[in-house]
Design a protein around this motif. Structure first.
Motif, PDB file in Angstrom:
ATOM      1  N   HIS A  71       0.738  -1.172   0.109  1.00 53.93           N
ATOM      2  CA  HIS A  71       0.021   0.182   0.038  1.00 53.93           C
ATOM      3  C   HIS A  71       0.897   1.233   0.080  1.00 53.93           C
ATOM      4  O   HIS A  71       0.509   2.376  -0.564  1.00 53.93           O
ATOM      5  N   ALA A  72       2.037   1.213   0.556  1.00 57.14           N
ATOM      6  CA  ALA A  72       2.986   2.342   0.567  1.00 57.14           C
ATOM      7  C   ALA A  72       3.523   2.569  -0.851  1.00 57.14           C
ATOM      8  O   ALA A  72       3.674   3.598  -1.456  1.00 57.14           O
ATOM      9  N   MET A  73       3.786   1.545  -1.449  1.00 57.58           N
ATOM     10  CA  MET A  73       3.899   1.538  -3.055  1.00 57.58           C
ATOM     11  C   MET A  73       2.958   2.181  -3.951  1.00 57.58           C
ATOM     12  O   MET A  73       3.223   2.956  -4.635  1.00 57.58           O
ATOM     13  N   MET A  74       1.808   1.657  -3.573  1.00 60.20           N
ATOM     14  CA  MET A  74       0.282   2.219  -4.090  1.00 60.20           C
ATOM     15  C   MET A  74       0.315   3.679  -3.900  1.00 60.20           C
ATOM     16  O   MET A  74      -0.081   4.402  -4.950  1.00 60.20           O
ATOM     17  N   LYS A  75       0.534   3.998  -2.848  1.00 58.10           N
ATOM     18  CA  LYS A  75       0.279   5.568  -2.340  1.00 58.10           C
ATOM     19  C   LYS A  75       1.403   6.327  -2.813  1.00 58.10           C
ATOM     20  O   LYS A  75       1.317   7.571  -3.612  1.00 58.10           O
ATOM     21  N   ALA A  76       2.634   6.029  -3.059  1.00 56.99           N
ATOM     22  CA  ALA A  76       3.663   6.562  -3.618  1.00 56.99           C
ATOM     23  C   ALA A  76       3.766   6.592  -5.095  1.00 56.99           C
ATOM     24  O   ALA A  76       4.632   7.254  -6.015  1.00 56.99           O
ATOM     25  N   LYS A  77       3.114   5.662  -5.737  1.00 53.37           N
ATOM     26  CA  LYS A  77       2.894   5.393  -7.348  1.00 53.37           C
ATOM     27  C   LYS A  77       4.341   5.016  -7.527  1.00 53.37           C
ATOM     28  O   LYS A  77       4.648   5.449  -8.847  1.00 53.37           O
ATOM     29  N   SER A  78       5.045   4.130  -6.728  1.00 58.07           N
ATOM     30  CA  SER A  78       6.503   3.655  -7.177  1.00 58.07           C
ATOM     31  C   SER A  78       6.738   2.476  -6.339  1.00 58.07           C
ATOM     32  O   SER A  78       6.392   2.493  -5.442  1.00 58.07           O
ATOM     33  N   ALA A  79       7.157   1.571  -6.887  1.00 61.76           N
ATOM     34  CA  ALA A  79       7.931   0.316  -6.195  1.00 61.76           C
ATOM     35  C   ALA A  79       9.291   0.606  -5.928  1.00 61.76           C
ATOM     36  O   ALA A  79      10.061  -0.297  -5.461  1.00 61.76           O
ATOM     37  N   ASP A  80       9.858   1.659  -6.382  1.00 60.76           N
ATOM     38  CA  ASP A  80      11.442   1.969  -5.869  1.00 60.76           C
ATOM     39  C   ASP A  80      11.354   2.383  -4.559  1.00 60.76           C
ATOM     40  O   ASP A  80      10.709   3.065  -3.984  1.00 60.76           O
ATOM     41  N   PRO A  81      12.395   1.462  -3.607  1.00 63.49           N
ATOM     42  CA  PRO A  81      12.156   1.783  -2.143  1.00 63.49           C
ATOM     43  C   PRO A  81      12.628   3.095  -1.873  1.00 63.49           C
ATOM     44  O   PRO A  81      11.826   3.373  -0.730  1.00 63.49           O
ATOM     45  N   LYS A  82      13.429   3.607  -2.344  1.00 66.84           N
ATOM     46  CA  LYS A  82      13.741   5.331  -1.892  1.00 66.84           C
ATOM     47  C   LYS A  82      12.477   6.015  -2.142  1.00 66.84           C
ATOM     48  O   LYS A  82      12.578   7.183  -1.289  1.00 66.84           O
ATOM     49  N   VAL A  83      11.685   5.645  -3.119  1.00 73.24           N
ATOM     50  CA  VAL A  83      10.501   6.376  -3.208  1.00 73.24           C
ATOM     51  C   VAL A  83       9.504   6.366  -2.357  1.00 73.24           C
ATOM     52  O   VAL A  83       8.710   7.122  -1.577  1.00 73.24           O
ATOM     53  N   TYR A  84       9.065   5.176  -2.059  1.00 75.20           N
ATOM     54  CA  TYR A  84       8.050   4.633  -1.186  1.00 75.20           C
ATOM     55  C   TYR A  84       8.330   4.714   0.222  1.00 75.20           C
ATOM     56  O   TYR A  84       7.433   4.669   1.031  1.00 75.20           O
ATOM     57  N   LEU A  85       9.679   4.505   0.593  1.00 72.91           N
ATOM     58  CA  LEU A  85      10.064   4.352   1.952  1.00 72.91           C
ATOM     59  C   LEU A  85       9.279   5.534   2.903  1.00 72.91           C
ATOM     60  O   LEU A  85       8.594   5.200   3.916  1.00 72.91           O
ATOM     61  N   PRO A  86       9.290   6.773   2.592  1.00 67.85           N
ATOM     62  CA  PRO A  86       8.534   7.769   3.415  1.00 67.85           C
ATOM     63  C   PRO A  86       6.994   7.459   3.412  1.00 67.85           C
ATOM     64  O   PRO A  86       6.582   8.021   4.512  1.00 67.85           O
ATOM     65  N   PHE A  87       6.369   6.830   2.543  1.00 64.67           N
ATOM     66  CA  PHE A  87       5.161   6.452   2.786  1.00 64.67           C
ATOM     67  C   PHE A  87       4.667   5.496   3.732  1.00 64.67           C
ATOM     68  O   PHE A  87       3.625   5.518   4.308  1.00 64.67           O
ATOM     69  N   ILE A  88       5.689   4.824   4.378  1.00 63.69           N
ATOM     70  CA  ILE A  88       5.491   3.714   5.054  1.00 63.69           C
ATOM     71  C   ILE A  88       4.819   4.042   6.673  1.00 63.69           C
ATOM     72  O   ILE A  88       3.891   3.645   7.210  1.00 63.69           O
ATOM     73  N   ARG A  89       5.729   5.195   7.037  1.00 58.56           N
ATOM     74  CA  ARG A  89       5.503   5.429   8.471  1.00 58.56           C
ATOM     75  C   ARG A  89       4.137   5.706   8.813  1.00 58.56           C
ATOM     76  O   ARG A  89       3.526   5.572   9.845  1.00 58.56           O
ATOM     77  N   ASN A  90       3.546   6.526   7.951  1.00 54.03           N
ATOM     78  CA  ASN A  90       2.181   6.935   8.415  1.00 54.03           C
ATOM     79  C   ASN A  90       1.047   6.406   7.445  1.00 54.03           C
ATOM     80  O   ASN A  90       0.164   7.158   6.992  1.00 54.03           O
ATOM     81  N   ILE A  91       1.187   5.139   7.166  1.00 55.78           N
ATOM     82  CA  ILE A  91       0.466   4.389   6.164  1.00 55.78           C
ATOM     83  C   ILE A  91      -0.927   4.489   6.436  1.00 55.78           C
ATOM     84  O   ILE A  91      -1.866   4.442   5.644  1.00 55.78           O
ATOM     85  N   ASP A  92      -1.226   4.310   7.898  1.00 51.92           N
ATOM     86  CA  ASP A  92      -2.812   4.248   8.491  1.00 51.92           C
ATOM     87  C   ASP A  92      -3.441   3.238   7.491  1.00 51.92           C
ATOM     88  O   ASP A  92      -4.682   3.400   7.114  1.00 51.92           O
ATOM     89  N   TYR A  93      -2.941   2.094   7.564  1.00 52.68           N
ATOM     90  CA  TYR A  93      -3.301   0.822   6.888  1.00 52.68           C
ATOM     91  C   TYR A  93      -4.539  -0.041   7.729  1.00 52.68           C
ATOM     92  O   TYR A  93      -3.772  -0.201   8.969  1.00 52.68           O
ATOM     93  N   ASP A  94      -5.587  -0.209   7.393  1.00 54.71           N
ATOM     94  CA  ASP A  94      -6.368  -0.910   8.392  1.00 54.71           C
ATOM     95  C   ASP A  94      -6.154  -2.580   8.140  1.00 54.71           C
ATOM     96  O   ASP A  94      -6.493  -2.925   7.070  1.00 54.71           O
ATOM     97  N   GLY A  95      -5.405  -3.178   8.968  1.00 50.26           N
ATOM     98  CA  GLY A  95      -5.052  -4.689   8.720  1.00 50.26           C
ATOM     99  C   GLY A  95      -5.803  -5.756   9.496  1.00 50.26           C
ATOM    100  O   GLY A  95      -6.740  -5.341  10.011  1.00 50.26           O
ATOM    101  N   VAL A  96      -5.427  -6.900   9.437  1.00 51.42           N
ATOM    102  CA  VAL A  96      -5.848  -7.916  10.181  1.00 51.42           C
ATOM    103  C   VAL A  96      -5.638  -7.962  11.609  1.00 51.42           C
ATOM    104  O   VAL A  96      -6.520  -8.028  12.585  1.00 51.42           O
ATOM    105  N   THR A  97      -4.354  -7.328  11.879  1.00 50.35           N
ATOM    106  CA  THR A  97      -3.950  -7.350  13.373  1.00 50.35           C
ATOM    107  C   THR A  97      -4.085  -5.927  14.251  1.00 50.35           C
ATOM    108  O   THR A  97      -4.184  -5.997  15.328  1.00 50.35           O
ATOM    109  N   LYS A  98      -4.632  -4.954  13.363  1.00 43.52           N
ATOM    110  CA  LYS A  98      -4.745  -3.746  13.997  1.00 43.52           C
ATOM    111  C   LYS A  98      -5.205  -2.848  12.769  1.00 43.52           C
ATOM    112  O   LYS A  98      -4.801  -2.836  11.737  1.00 43.52           O
ATOM    113  N   LYS A  99      -6.236  -1.863  13.483  1.00 38.27           N
ATOM    114  CA  LYS A  99      -6.788  -0.728  12.652  1.00 38.27           C
ATOM    115  C   LYS A  99      -5.483   0.496  12.660  1.00 38.27           C
ATOM    116  O   LYS A  99      -5.056   0.729  13.678  1.00 38.27           O
ATOM    117  N   ARG A 100      -5.664   1.163  11.679  1.00 37.58           N
ATOM    118  CA  ARG A 100      -4.563   2.317  11.492  1.00 37.58           C
ATOM    119  C   ARG A 100      -3.137   1.972  12.003  1.00 37.58           C
ATOM    120  O   ARG A 100      -2.663   2.641  13.040  1.00 37.58           O
TER     121      ARG A 100
END
Length: 381
Positions: free
Chosen positions: A319-348
């Motif tokens: 989802h970080a890749m999709m938000k960043a519109k790139s699969a390049d690790p250096k491009v999508y890395l900043p999008f991970i920290r505040n991803i706010d993804y609702d998962g199986v284990t935890k919301k947000r």
């Protein structure tokens, strides 16, 4: 145009269209590593299963990046729960230019591997490694899906002192980074909470005979034995405690908090208390549905603690890749920290500046009749 010519033309057009579609398709490869052989293989395979299920979900959803179709693939490696092998695996992932990593399982493996990923700029999310020192290295590429040992060790110490009202404890670790780390945290917090550490022992994560250590501990009559290590040694240790007539309570962290412990310990497991990062499966936002899916995919009885976290870790990367519109690790890395993804284990799902999970929880459980049953769920601030 003759019928045969038309068929050749249509066939050629289809082939060219398919080739164009494949040329436009982006392949994203996620590396995942853990012990797939040896005594911890049940844990390792469980985590891999979680990544596999995430990949199947993404492919079934036709998840795209910047409007491009994606083929989501997993690269699985066995690190054998060996730190040296973990660095070999990590370098292999770097050389193969994977887009992200879910792993490793053991703290002793994640610790050295995380440096390699950081140097290469590849995000890595562990579904299970709880040693606080990993995050303290300050790597911007490291993330953790559950509470660390500081929370788990402190929670167990508080429960022993204030709920069980125990006064003395013997502490044993298995010599690994994980075992030593959680034993150290527990010991420090136990002393703060008024418990007296009457014995401090060390063993190996390959040991099978604990008679010498247990005989020494028995002479000190501790109300509790705390073990920092995995179920693979805790199970035989509990059996040998029973044989020696040791009546002390037994406690440990997430390394022993699995149904596999009961298989190894038999009736001696009853009364054992353990803690793990995260909520019980039944209390996770997607827990019950996850168990149903997992059982259908891999069979009843295969589920272990970490697959749901591995699944969420994979989905966070995607989802970080999709938000960043790139699969390049250096491009999508900043999008991970505040991803706010609702998962199986935890919301947000979100992470702190050091890669720790924001507002994790821990669950304390006790074995009764060979089954693990939750005792309490505590939020970590």
């Amino acid at each position: 145009m003759h019928a045969l010519q038309r068929m050749v033309f249509v066939s050629s057009l289809f082939t060219l269209t398919l080739a164009a579609a494949r040329a436009d398709e982006l392949t994203v490869r996620i590396g995942t590593a853990g012990p797939l052989t040896g005594p911890q293989s049940a844990y390792g395979q469980d985590a891999v299963n979680g990544v596999i299920m995430a990949m199947k979900t993404l492919n079934a959803q036709h998840a795209e990046i910047d409007g491009k179709p994606v083929l989501w693939k997993v690269d699985t490696e066995d690190d054998q729960a060996d730190p040296k092998q973990a660095t070999v695996v990590a370098q292999k992932f770097v050389d193969e230019k994977v887009n992200g990593v879910v792993g490793h399982l053991d703290s002793g493996c994640t610790y050295p591997a995380s440096r390699i990923y950081d140097q290469a700029g590849i995000p890595d999310i562990t579904p299970s490694s709880t040693d606080p020192k990993i995050a303290q290295q300050g790597f911007k590429t490291f993330f953790r899906m559950l509470a660390n040992d500081n929370a788990i060790g402190a929670g167990l110490a508080q429960y022993a002192a204030h709920t069980l009202h125990l006064k003395t404890v013997a502490v044993v670790d298995d010599g690994t980074a994980y075992g030593q780390g959680i034993a150290k945290v527990f010991s420090a917090d136990a002393k703060k909470d008024g418990l007296r550490v009457v014995d401090r022992e060390h063993t190996s994560d390959h040991a099978t005979d604990f008679s010498a250590i247990l005989t020494k501990i028995k002479a000190d009559h501790p109300a509790l034995i705390f073990y920092g290590g995995a179920y693979t040694q805790a199970g035989p240790m509990l059996r040998q405690m029973q044989q020696l007539g040791i009546k002390s309570r037994f406690m440990g962290g997430d390394g022993i908090c699995t149904s596999e412990l009961a298989k190894l310990a038999g009736s001696a497991v009853d009364g054992t208390i353990c803690a793990e990062g995260g909520a019980p499966l039944k209390d996770m936002p997607g827990g019950p549905a996850w168990k149903t899916r997992y059982d259908q995919e891999f069979g009843a009885g295969a589920l272990q603690p970490f697959s749901s976290y591995a699944y969420d870790a994979t989905m966070v990367l995607a989802h970080a890749m999709m938000k960043a519109k790139s699969a390049d690790p250096k491009v999508y890395l900043p999008f991970i920290r505040n991803i706010d993804y609702d998962g199986v284990t935890k919301k947000r799902i979100r992470f702190t500046a050091t890669g720790e999970l924001v507002h994790p929880v821990i669950t304390l459980s006790q074995f009764k009749g060979g089954q693990k049953a939750p005792l309490a769920v505590e939020s970590v601030q």
